[in-house]
Write a protein that holds these residues in place. Structure first.
Motif, PDB file in Angstrom:
ATOM      1  N   PRO A 102      22.064  21.203  89.979  1.00  0.00           N
ATOM      2  CA  PRO A 102      21.533  20.771  91.229  1.00  0.00           C
ATOM      3  C   PRO A 102      20.382  20.204  91.143  1.00  0.00           C
ATOM      4  O   PRO A 102      19.228  20.942  90.498  1.00  0.00           O
ATOM      5  CB  PRO A 102      22.053  22.474  91.713  1.00  0.00           C
ATOM      6  N   ARG A 103      20.337  18.883  91.752  1.00  0.00           N
ATOM      7  CA  ARG A 103      18.920  18.615  91.854  1.00  0.00           C
ATOM      8  C   ARG A 103      17.492  18.674  93.664  1.00  0.00           C
ATOM      9  O   ARG A 103      17.284  18.329  93.423  1.00  0.00           O
ATOM     10  CB  ARG A 103      19.105  16.813  91.614  1.00  0.00           C
ATOM     11  N   GLN A 104      19.078  19.299  94.467  1.00  0.00           N
ATOM     12  CA  GLN A 104      18.016  19.269  95.699  1.00  0.00           C
ATOM     13  C   GLN A 104      16.887  19.665  95.910  1.00  0.00           C
ATOM     14  O   GLN A 104      17.048  20.821  95.253  1.00  0.00           O
ATOM     15  CB  GLN A 104      19.340  19.087  96.878  1.00  0.00           C
ATOM     16  N   LYS A 105      16.289  19.246  96.946  1.00  0.00           N
ATOM     17  CA  LYS A 105      14.812  20.785  97.001  1.00  0.00           C
ATOM     18  C   LYS A 105      15.401  22.303  97.286  1.00  0.00           C
ATOM     19  O   LYS A 105      14.822  22.949  96.278  1.00  0.00           O
ATOM     20  CB  LYS A 105      14.034  20.130  98.210  1.00  0.00           C
ATOM     21  N   GLU A 106      16.447  22.177  98.113  1.00  0.00           N
ATOM     22  CA  GLU A 106      16.657  23.791  97.721  1.00  0.00           C
ATOM     23  C   GLU A 106      17.906  24.737  97.175  1.00  0.00           C
ATOM     24  O   GLU A 106      17.855  25.564  97.445  1.00  0.00           O
ATOM     25  CB  GLU A 106      17.093  23.897  99.890  1.00  0.00           C
ATOM     26  N   ALA A 107      17.700  23.427  96.204  1.00  0.00           N
ATOM     27  CA  ALA A 107      18.573  24.212  95.296  1.00  0.00           C
ATOM     28  C   ALA A 107      18.177  25.308  94.199  1.00  0.00           C
ATOM     29  O   ALA A 107      17.557  25.776  93.925  1.00  0.00           O
ATOM     30  CB  ALA A 107      19.077  23.299  93.651  1.00  0.00           C
ATOM     31  N   PHE A 152      44.195  23.934  82.278  1.00  0.00           N
ATOM     32  CA  PHE A 152      43.255  23.972  80.825  1.00  0.00           C
ATOM     33  C   PHE A 152      43.033  25.901  80.355  1.00  0.00           C
ATOM     34  O   PHE A 152      43.393  26.302  81.897  1.00  0.00           O
ATOM     35  CB  PHE A 152      42.129  23.611  81.293  1.00  0.00           C
ATOM     36  N   HIS A 153      43.131  26.009  80.057  1.00  0.00           N
ATOM     37  CA  HIS A 153      43.235  27.036  79.424  1.00  0.00           C
ATOM     38  C   HIS A 153      41.799  27.369  78.635  1.00  0.00           C
ATOM     39  O   HIS A 153      40.832  26.409  77.700  1.00  0.00           O
ATOM     40  CB  HIS A 153      43.997  27.992  78.719  1.00  0.00           C
ATOM     41  N   THR A 154      41.537  28.883  78.192  1.00  0.00           N
ATOM     42  CA  THR A 154      39.961  29.171  77.139  1.00  0.00           C
ATOM     43  C   THR A 154      38.343  28.281  77.959  1.00  0.00           C
ATOM     44  O   THR A 154      38.093  27.641  77.504  1.00  0.00           O
ATOM     45  CB  THR A 154      40.020  28.655  75.727  1.00  0.00           C
ATOM     46  N   ILE A 155      38.686  28.583  79.295  1.00  0.00           N
ATOM     47  CA  ILE A 155      37.922  28.193  80.405  1.00  0.00           C
ATOM     48  C   ILE A 155      36.522  29.398  80.255  1.00  0.00           C
ATOM     49  O   ILE A 155      36.042  30.104  79.690  1.00  0.00           O
ATOM     50  CB  ILE A 155      38.304  27.989  81.712  1.00  0.00           C
ATOM     51  N   LYS A 156      35.018  28.352  79.766  1.00  0.00           N
ATOM     52  CA  LYS A 156      33.864  29.033  79.411  1.00  0.00           C
ATOM     53  C   LYS A 156      33.097  28.319  80.652  1.00  0.00           C
ATOM     54  O   LYS A 156      32.775  26.846  80.003  1.00  0.00           O
ATOM     55  CB  LYS A 156      33.842  28.453  77.685  1.00  0.00           C
ATOM     56  N   MET A 157      31.691  29.163  80.859  1.00  0.00           N
ATOM     57  CA  MET A 157      30.813  28.763  80.870  1.00  0.00           C
ATOM     58  C   MET A 157      29.422  29.003  80.186  1.00  0.00           C
ATOM     59  O   MET A 157      29.411  29.967  80.612  1.00  0.00           O
ATOM     60  CB  MET A 157      30.976  29.491  83.073  1.00  0.00           C
ATOM     61  N   ASP A 158      28.889  28.259  80.650  1.00  0.00           N
ATOM     62  CA  ASP A 158      27.744  28.123  79.870  1.00  0.00           C
ATOM     63  C   ASP A 158      26.300  27.678  80.920  1.00  0.00           C
ATOM     64  O   ASP A 158      26.983  26.992  81.947  1.00  0.00           O
ATOM     65  CB  ASP A 158      27.329  27.422  78.916  1.00  0.00           C
ATOM     66  N   ASP A 159      25.354  28.604  80.268  1.00  0.00           N
ATOM     67  CA  ASP A 159      24.197  27.900  81.040  1.00  0.00           C
ATOM     68  C   ASP A 159      22.977  27.670  80.605  1.00  0.00           C
ATOM     69  O   ASP A 159      22.659  27.570  79.951  1.00  0.00           O
ATOM     70  CB  ASP A 159      23.774  29.171  82.699  1.00  0.00           C
ATOM     71  N   LYS A 160      22.306  26.779  81.183  1.00  0.00           N
ATOM     72  CA  LYS A 160      20.507  26.796  80.706  1.00  0.00           C
ATOM     73  C   LYS A 160      19.640  26.117  81.660  1.00  0.00           C
ATOM     74  O   LYS A 160      19.762  25.869  82.318  1.00  0.00           O
ATOM     75  CB  LYS A 160      21.400  24.996  80.224  1.00  0.00           C
ATOM     76  N   GLU A 161      18.377  27.080  81.321  1.00  0.00           N
ATOM     77  CA  GLU A 161      17.775  27.239  82.496  1.00  0.00           C
ATOM     78  C   GLU A 161      16.587  25.983  81.970  1.00  0.00           C
ATOM     79  O   GLU A 161      16.102  25.302  81.551  1.00  0.00           O
ATOM     80  CB  GLU A 161      17.061  28.637  82.077  1.00  0.00           C
ATOM     81  N   LEU A 162      16.938  25.527  83.264  1.00  0.00           N
ATOM     82  CA  LEU A 162      15.539  23.697  83.451  1.00  0.00           C
ATOM     83  C   LEU A 162      14.893  23.670  84.367  1.00  0.00           C
ATOM     84  O   LEU A 162      15.354  24.503  85.591  1.00  0.00           O
ATOM     85  CB  LEU A 162      16.572  22.518  83.203  1.00  0.00           C
ATOM     86  N   LYS A 163      14.256  22.706  84.946  1.00  0.00           N
ATOM     87  CA  LYS A 163      13.894  22.853  86.156  1.00  0.00           C
ATOM     88  C   LYS A 163      14.641  21.424  86.729  1.00  0.00           C
ATOM     89  O   LYS A 163      14.770  20.153  85.723  1.00  0.00           O
ATOM     90  CB  LYS A 163      12.278  22.455  86.139  1.00  0.00           C
ATOM     91  N   PRO A 164      14.443  21.353  88.092  1.00  0.00           N
ATOM     92  CA  PRO A 164      14.009  22.388  89.062  1.00  0.00           C
ATOM     93  C   PRO A 164      14.933  23.983  89.657  1.00  0.00           C
ATOM     94  O   PRO A 164      15.115  24.497  89.768  1.00  0.00           O
ATOM     95  CB  PRO A 164      13.896  21.790  90.684  1.00  0.00           C
ATOM     96  N   CYS A 165      16.694  23.589  88.641  1.00  0.00           N
ATOM     97  CA  CYS A 165      17.591  24.341  88.633  1.00  0.00           C
ATOM     98  C   CYS A 165      18.351  24.881  87.882  1.00  0.00           C
ATOM     99  O   CYS A 165      18.404  23.484  86.588  1.00  0.00           O
ATOM    100  CB  CYS A 165      18.533  24.162  90.121  1.00  0.00           C
ATOM    101  N   THR A 166      19.019  25.739  87.059  1.00  0.00           N
ATOM    102  CA  THR A 166      19.624  25.943  86.406  1.00  0.00           C
ATOM    103  C   THR A 166      20.757  25.584  86.032  1.00  0.00           C
ATOM    104  O   THR A 166      21.893  24.639  87.289  1.00  0.00           O
ATOM    105  CB  THR A 166      20.447  27.471  85.570  1.00  0.00           C
ATOM    106  N   ALA A 167      21.754  24.306  85.155  1.00  0.00           N
ATOM    107  CA  ALA A 167      21.837  23.724  85.172  1.00  0.00           C
ATOM    108  C   ALA A 167      23.156  24.370  84.615  1.00  0.00           C
ATOM    109  O   ALA A 167      23.014  25.404  83.799  1.00  0.00           O
ATOM    110  CB  ALA A 167      21.833  22.348  83.235  1.00  0.00           C
TER     111      ALA A 167
END
Length: 198
Positions: free
Chosen positions: A150-155, A176-191
């Motif tokens: 998310p890139r919007q100012k209030e993200a 789909f199966h074996t669905i997995k979510m990963d996150d990465k801390e970046l500016k301005p908001c986590t990806a």
């Protein structure tokens, strides 16, 4: 003015659209390598990118995996032009095909080993149906990864997690199966990157 700028990132047009595309290329650079890792690309795979923007991801993909071939679809004529300029050698060698269009325009006879998208999912129309179509053109045991920051100012991280839940639900509904979510801390908001296997 704000609405005009926002529209240029959704469907870039003309010189302003090309400028927006160059901003996208810079900001998305760190996300592509991460997405490719989560996608599990093998050298020799046939890969599809939805919403390729200025073509930076396709360039990274084909440089990192010299035996891969790829197709890219984007609804913006300005981005098609930029991507063709960025990837001229790969297009001429036959390793890359660039098309103007959305996920729905990908021909059903095409079958891919991997499908990915970086920061275009929020702009997709009919997201649920689009993911169902992508499921139909993915080979059995093929994988899909959808990355969004998310890139919007209030993200906030809350918005990133909302998108993660939305994408995960659509992937599950599509089969789909074996669905997995990963996150990465970046500016301005986590990806976030949500992946699934057919």
């Amino acid at each position: 003015m704000k609405d005009f700028i926002s529209k240029q990132f959704k469907e870039p047009k003309g010189l302003v659209g090309k400028a927006a595309g160059k901003v996208m290329a810079y900001e998305n650079g760190a996300l592509y390598d991460w997405t490719f890792h989560k996608l599990g690309i093998n050298n020799g795979d046939m890969v599809l990118e939805i919403g390729f923007g200025p073509g930076e991801g396709l360039n990274k993909l084909l440089s990192s995996f010299p035996k891969c071939t790829a197709d890219g679809y984007d609804p913006s004529e300005a981005m098609v032009e930029l991507a063709k300029e960025k990837n001229e050698d790969s297009i001429e060698s036959g390793r890359l095909r660039i098309r103007k269009g959305t996920a729905f325009d990908v021909l059903t006879e095409n079958q891919y080993d991997r499908i990915y998208s970086v920061n275009s999912f929020p702009m997709w129309e009919e997201k649920e149906q689009a993911i169902q179509h992508l499921h139909s053109i993915l080979k059995n045991e093929g994988t899909i990864s959808i990355t969004v920051q998310p890139r919007q100012k209030e993200a906030t991280i809350k918005e990133a997690m909302r998108l993660s839940d939305e994408i995960s639900a659509y992937l599950k509904q599509a089969g789909f199966h074996t669905i997995k979510m990963d996150d990465k801390e970046l500016k301005p908001c986590t990806a976030i990157c949500v992946s699934g296997t057919k």
